[in-house]
Design a protein around this motif. Structure first.
Motif, PDB file in Angstrom:
ATOM      1  N   LEU A 179       0.899  -1.336  -0.034  1.00 57.22           N
ATOM      2  CA  LEU A 179      -0.234  -0.020  -0.059  1.00 57.22           C
ATOM      3  C   LEU A 179       0.935   1.274   0.029  1.00 57.22           C
ATOM      4  N   GLY A 180       2.135   1.096  -0.118  1.00 58.43           N
ATOM      5  CA  GLY A 180       3.020   2.259   0.009  1.00 58.43           C
ATOM      6  C   GLY A 180       3.441   2.702   1.295  1.00 58.43           C
ATOM      7  N   ASN A 181       4.510   3.401   1.127  1.00 62.26           N
ATOM      8  CA  ASN A 181       4.943   3.821   2.683  1.00 62.26           C
ATOM      9  C   ASN A 181       5.222   5.151   2.903  1.00 62.26           C
ATOM     10  N   PRO A 182       4.335   5.809   3.694  1.00 67.64           N
ATOM     11  CA  PRO A 182       4.195   7.270   3.589  1.00 67.64           C
ATOM     12  C   PRO A 182       4.882   7.787   5.034  1.00 67.64           C
ATOM     13  N   VAL A 183       5.696   6.711   5.883  1.00 69.48           N
ATOM     14  CA  VAL A 183       6.387   6.960   7.046  1.00 69.48           C
ATOM     15  C   VAL A 183       7.530   7.667   6.885  1.00 69.48           C
ATOM     16  N   GLN A 184       7.669   8.977   7.625  1.00 66.51           N
ATOM     17  CA  GLN A 184       8.997   9.739   7.289  1.00 66.51           C
ATOM     18  C   GLN A 184      10.035   9.314   8.285  1.00 66.51           C
ATOM     19  N   ASP A 185       9.513   8.778   9.774  1.00 70.37           N
ATOM     20  CA  ASP A 185      10.519   8.785  10.712  1.00 70.37           C
ATOM     21  C   ASP A 185      10.585   7.150  10.955  1.00 70.37           C
ATOM     22  N   VAL A 186      11.259   6.269  10.207  1.00 67.88           N
ATOM     23  CA  VAL A 186      11.007   4.805  10.585  1.00 67.88           C
ATOM     24  C   VAL A 186      11.398   4.192  11.651  1.00 67.88           C
ATOM     25  N   PRO A 187      12.652   4.567  12.292  1.00 65.90           N
ATOM     26  CA  PRO A 187      13.054   4.240  13.482  1.00 65.90           C
ATOM     27  C   PRO A 187      11.985   4.335  14.574  1.00 65.90           C
ATOM     28  N   MET A 188      11.637   5.473  14.677  1.00 69.58           N
ATOM     29  CA  MET A 188      10.466   6.035  15.643  1.00 69.58           C
ATOM     30  C   MET A 188       9.121   5.091  15.305  1.00 69.58           C
ATOM     31  N   PHE A 189       8.578   4.971  13.992  1.00 73.76           N
ATOM     32  CA  PHE A 189       7.435   3.774  13.709  1.00 73.76           C
ATOM     33  C   PHE A 189       7.727   2.734  14.226  1.00 73.76           C
ATOM     34  N   LEU A 190       9.122   1.936  13.946  1.00 70.73           N
ATOM     35  CA  LEU A 190       9.379   0.803  14.243  1.00 70.73           C
ATOM     36  C   LEU A 190       9.394   0.786  15.888  1.00 70.73           C
ATOM     37  N   LEU A 191       9.659   1.670  16.614  1.00 69.26           N
ATOM     38  CA  LEU A 191       9.822   1.523  17.967  1.00 69.26           C
ATOM     39  C   LEU A 191       8.213   1.452  18.380  1.00 69.26           C
ATOM     40  N   THR A 192       7.428   2.282  17.757  1.00 66.75           N
ATOM     41  CA  THR A 192       5.918   2.375  18.077  1.00 66.75           C
ATOM     42  C   THR A 192       5.333   0.976  17.987  1.00 66.75           C
ATOM     43  N   ILE A 193       5.616   0.214  16.639  1.00 68.22           N
ATOM     44  CA  ILE A 193       5.301  -1.249  16.593  1.00 68.22           C
ATOM     45  C   ILE A 193       5.893  -1.956  17.437  1.00 68.22           C
ATOM     46  N   PHE A 194       7.018  -1.784  17.869  1.00 66.72           N
ATOM     47  CA  PHE A 194       7.552  -2.798  18.954  1.00 66.72           C
ATOM     48  C   PHE A 194       6.855  -2.427  20.232  1.00 66.72           C
ATOM     49  N   LEU A 195       6.366  -1.336  20.546  1.00 66.16           N
ATOM     50  CA  LEU A 195       5.716  -1.254  22.016  1.00 66.16           C
ATOM     51  C   LEU A 195       4.334  -1.573  21.671  1.00 66.16           C
ATOM     52  N   GLY A 196       3.685  -1.494  20.520  1.00 65.20           N
ATOM     53  CA  GLY A 196       2.487  -2.062  20.409  1.00 65.20           C
ATOM     54  C   GLY A 196       2.271  -3.419  20.567  1.00 65.20           C
ATOM     55  N   ALA A 197       3.301  -4.261  19.809  1.00 67.46           N
ATOM     56  CA  ALA A 197       3.385  -5.617  19.945  1.00 67.46           C
ATOM     57  C   ALA A 197       3.420  -6.186  21.453  1.00 67.46           C
ATOM     58  N   ILE A 198       4.391  -5.426  22.079  1.00 65.40           N
ATOM     59  CA  ILE A 198       4.259  -5.976  23.622  1.00 65.40           C
ATOM     60  C   ILE A 198       3.214  -5.576  24.509  1.00 65.40           C
ATOM     61  N   GLY A 199       2.629  -4.300  24.229  1.00 65.05           N
ATOM     62  CA  GLY A 199       1.472  -3.921  24.802  1.00 65.05           C
ATOM     63  C   GLY A 199       0.380  -4.960  24.672  1.00 65.05           C
ATOM     64  N   PHE A 200      -0.021  -5.083  23.298  1.00 67.35           N
ATOM     65  CA  PHE A 200      -1.220  -6.140  22.833  1.00 67.35           C
ATOM     66  C   PHE A 200      -0.766  -7.296  23.486  1.00 67.35           C
ATOM     67  N   SER A 201       0.432  -8.066  23.509  1.00 69.86           N
ATOM     68  CA  SER A 201       0.559  -9.379  24.166  1.00 69.86           C
ATOM     69  C   SER A 201       0.307  -9.399  25.442  1.00 69.86           C
ATOM     70  N   THR A 202       0.979  -8.190  26.357  1.00 70.43           N
ATOM     71  CA  THR A 202       0.546  -8.435  27.736  1.00 70.43           C
ATOM     72  C   THR A 202      -0.957  -8.369  28.046  1.00 70.43           C
ATOM     73  N   SER A 203      -1.698  -7.550  27.611  1.00 74.78           N
ATOM     74  CA  SER A 203      -3.046  -7.429  28.098  1.00 74.78           C
ATOM     75  C   SER A 203      -3.796  -8.449  27.543  1.00 74.78           C
ATOM     76  N   LEU A 204      -3.640  -8.779  26.114  1.00 76.23           N
ATOM     77  CA  LEU A 204      -4.157 -10.154  25.681  1.00 76.23           C
ATOM     78  C   LEU A 204      -3.957 -11.498  26.364  1.00 76.23           C
ATOM     79  N   THR A 205      -2.956 -11.649  26.817  1.00 75.58           N
ATOM     80  CA  THR A 205      -2.388 -13.017  27.307  1.00 75.58           C
ATOM     81  C   THR A 205      -3.572 -13.264  28.565  1.00 75.58           C
ATOM     82  N   MET A 206      -3.432 -12.241  29.470  1.00 75.80           N
ATOM     83  CA  MET A 206      -4.317 -12.557  30.571  1.00 75.80           C
ATOM     84  C   MET A 206      -5.923 -12.591  30.021  1.00 75.80           C
ATOM     85  N   ILE A 207      -6.269 -11.613  29.040  1.00 74.37           N
ATOM     86  CA  ILE A 207      -7.748 -11.892  28.862  1.00 74.37           C
ATOM     87  C   ILE A 207      -7.886 -13.319  28.257  1.00 74.37           C
ATOM     88  N   SER A 208      -6.950 -13.912  27.291  1.00 72.31           N
ATOM     89  CA  SER A 208      -7.070 -15.039  26.681  1.00 72.31           C
ATOM     90  C   SER A 208      -7.263 -16.072  27.743  1.00 72.31           C
TER      91      SER A 208
END
Lengths: 222, 221
Positions: free
Chosen positions: A121-150
Motif C-alpha cells: 500500500l505504499g510507505n508514507p512513514v517519514q521517521d521509520v525508526p520511531m515508527f518501528l519503536l511504536t510497532i515494537f511497543l504495540g506488539a508488547i502492549g497487545f501481548s501483555t494485556s491479551l495474554t491475561m484476557i485469553s
C-alpha cells in the motif's frame, strides 16, 4: 528459580511452535490475506488512502491479528498438559513465559505485517525508526494485556466471542496512544512530541503486567 | 434506627439537592446560563460511579482472599449499580452537551472514555453470564473485575489530561474550581455528591440483601 522456570517454559512454547508450525504459518497467511484484501478494497481508488486512514487500517489489522494469534495461547493446551504443569511449575512462571512468548510472536508478526503492508500500500512513514519503536511497543502492549484476557476467556464456554468482547475495551487506551504516536512518526514530527505517549504506554504496560502477575494464580487454580 | 441514620441522611440530602438545585441562585455565565444546575446531577453521577465501582473491586479482592457468596453478590450488585450511574452520567452529560457544545456527542475524550468504560463493565456482565457453575463464575469474574478496573484508571484519569477536551480542567480549559465554582455552587454540590453516592450504596445494600435471601431460598427448596 522463577527465571529458570520462565526460560524453560518459553523454550517449550518455541519448540512446540517449531514442530507444529501450522499456527505460525496460519497467522502469516492471515496477515497477508488481510493486507491484500485491504489493498484490493482501496486499489480501485488509490487517492482515498490518506495518511490517517493508512495508519488506522494498519493498527486495525494488527489488533485483529494479535487477538487471533494470542487467543490460542491457552486454548491450545489440552487438559492433561495443564494438569501436568500445575504439578511442576508456579503460576507466575506460566503467565510470565506466556507473555514473553506472545510478545516475541507478535513482534515477528507485526514486523512482517508492516513490511508487507508498506510494500503493497505504499510507505508514507517519514521517521521509520520511531515508527518501528511504536510497532515494537504495540506488539508488547497487545501481548501483555491479551495474554491475561485469553486466560480468562479460555475458562468460559463461548471463548472466541468472549475474547473479542473482553479485550477490545481493555485495549482501547493503548490503541489510542499507539495511533497517536505512529501518526507523529508518520508525519516526521520531532521525537520529543511523542514522549508523553511513550511514557503512558510504558506505564500502562507495567500496570497490566503487575496485575496479571498478581491475579493469574487465582485464575490458574480453577 | 441507629443503623439507618445514613439512609435518612441520603433522603434529606437528595431533597435538598433537588430543591436547592432548582431554586437557588447560580452564577450567570455565558453559554452555560441555567444549565449550570446540571452540575448537581451530572458530576455526582461520575463520583458515585467511581466510588461504587471501587466498592465492587474491593469486594472482588475480598472474594479472592475469602470466597464467600456474600462477597461475590456484593461485587456483582455494585458493578450493576455502577453501570446504572454511568449510563445516567452519560445521558445527563449528553443533554448538557447538546445545550452548551451544540452536539449530543462531540468526540470529546472524556465522553469516549466513559463510553469505553461502560463497555468494559458490559463485558463483565457478559462474562458472568457465560458460566454455569457458581464458584468458577465468581472467581473468574472477580479476576476480570480487578483487571478491568486497573485498565479503567488510565482511561479515566490519565488519557483525558493528555488530550484536548471540552470539559473544564482539561487541555488548557480552566477547571470549575478556578473561576466559577463559587461558594453558592459548592453549598449544593458537595451535599449532592454525598447524597447520590449514599443513594447508590443504599441500592447496592438492598439489592445484595435481596439476592442473598433469594439464594438461601433456592438452597432450602
Amino acid at each position: 528459580m522463577l527465571f529458570k522456570e520462565v526460560l524453560y517454559l518459553i523454550q517449550k512454547d518455541l519448540v512446540l511452535e517449531w514442530r507444529q508450525k501450522y499456527a505460525f504459518n496460519g497467522m502469516i497467511l492471515y496477515v497477508s490475506s488481510t493486507v491484500f484484501v485491504c489493498y484490493l478494497s482501496f486499489g480501485l481508488r488509490s487517492n482515498v488512502l490518506t495518511v490517517p486512514v493508512w495508519n488506522a487500517v494498519l493498527w486495525i489489522i494488527l489488533l485483529f491479528t494479535s487477538v487471533n494469534a494470542i487467543a490460542k495461547s491457552f486454548m491450545q493446551e489440552n487438559r492433561g498438559r495443564l494438569l501436568y504443569f500445575y504439578s511442576i511449575v508456579s503460576p507466575q512462571g506460566v503467565i510470565l513465559a506466556k507473555i514473553v512468548y506472545n510478545a516475541l510472536l507478535m513482534l515477528i508478526l507485526a514486523l512482517i505485517c508492516f513490511v508487507f503492508y508498506a510494500f503493497v500500500l505504499g510507505n508514507p512513514v517519514q521517521d521509520v525508526p520511531m515508527f518501528l519503536l511504536t510497532i515494537f511497543l504495540g506488539a508488547i502492549g497487545f501481548s501483555t494485556s491479551l495474554t491475561m484476557i485469553s486466560g480468562i476467556a479460555s475458562k468460559a464456554a463461548n471463548s472466541s466471542t468472549l475474547m473479542a468482547v473482553l479485550s477490545f475495551p481493555v485495549i482501547v487506551p493503548m490503541l489510542l496512544m499507539l495511533i497517536k504516536m505512529s501518526k507523529n512518526a508518520l508525519d516526521g514530527l520531532d521525537r520529543s512530541t511523542s514522549l508523553d505517549e511513550l511514557l503512558t504506554l510504558l506505564a500502562i504496560n507495567m500496570i497490566v503486567i503487575t496485575v496479571s502477575y498478581i491475579l493469574f494464580p487465582y485464575l490458574w487454580r480453577s | 434506627m441507629k443503623k439507618n441514620w445514613w439512609k435518612i441522611l441520603a433522603v434529606v440530602l437528595l431533597v435538598f439537592t433537588v430543591v436547592a438545585g432548582m431554586l437557588s441562585e447560580v452564577p450567570r455565565l455565558a453559554i452555560l446560563n441555567e444549565t449550570i444546575r446540571n452540575l448537581y446531577f451530572h458530576v455526582p453521577m461520575w463520583f458515585g460511579m467511581i466510588l461504587i465501582l471501587l466498592v465492587s473491586v474491593v469486594y472482588s479482592i475480598k472474594y479472592l482472599r475469602n470466597p464467600t457468596i456474600k462477597n461475590d453478590v456484593i461485587a456483582y450488585e455494585a458493578a450493576k449499580v455502577g453501570i446504572l450511574f454511568g449510563v445516567l452520567g452519560i445521558v445527563t452529560g449528553m443533554e448538557w452537551a447538546k445545550f452548551t457544545w451544540g452536539e449530543y456527542w462531540s468526540n470529546d475524550p472524556k465522553q469516549n472514555a466513559s463510553a469505553i468504560g461502560l463497555l468494559i463493565y458490559f463485558a463483565y456482565l457478559v462474562l458472568r453470564s457465560s458460566f454455569n457453575e457458581q464458584q468458577q463464575r465468581a472467581r473468574i469474574s472477580a479476576v476480570y473485575n480487578i483487571f478491568a478496573f486497573a485498565a479503567l484508571i488510565p482511561l479515566l484519569f490519565i488519557l483525558p489530561r493528555l488530550t484536548d477536551s471540552l470539559h473544564p480542567g482539561n487541555g488548557g480549559n480552566p477547571g470549575f474550581n478556578s473561576y466559577d465554582l463559587d461558594s453558592r455552587l459548592r453549598m449544593v454540590f458537595y451535599p449532592a455528591v454525598l447524597g447520590w453516592t449514599l443513594l447508590g450504596i443504599w441500592i447496592v445494600n438492598v439489592k445484595s440483601r435481596l439476592e442473598l435471601i433469594r439464594q438461601r431460598l433456592y438452597e432450602t427448596v
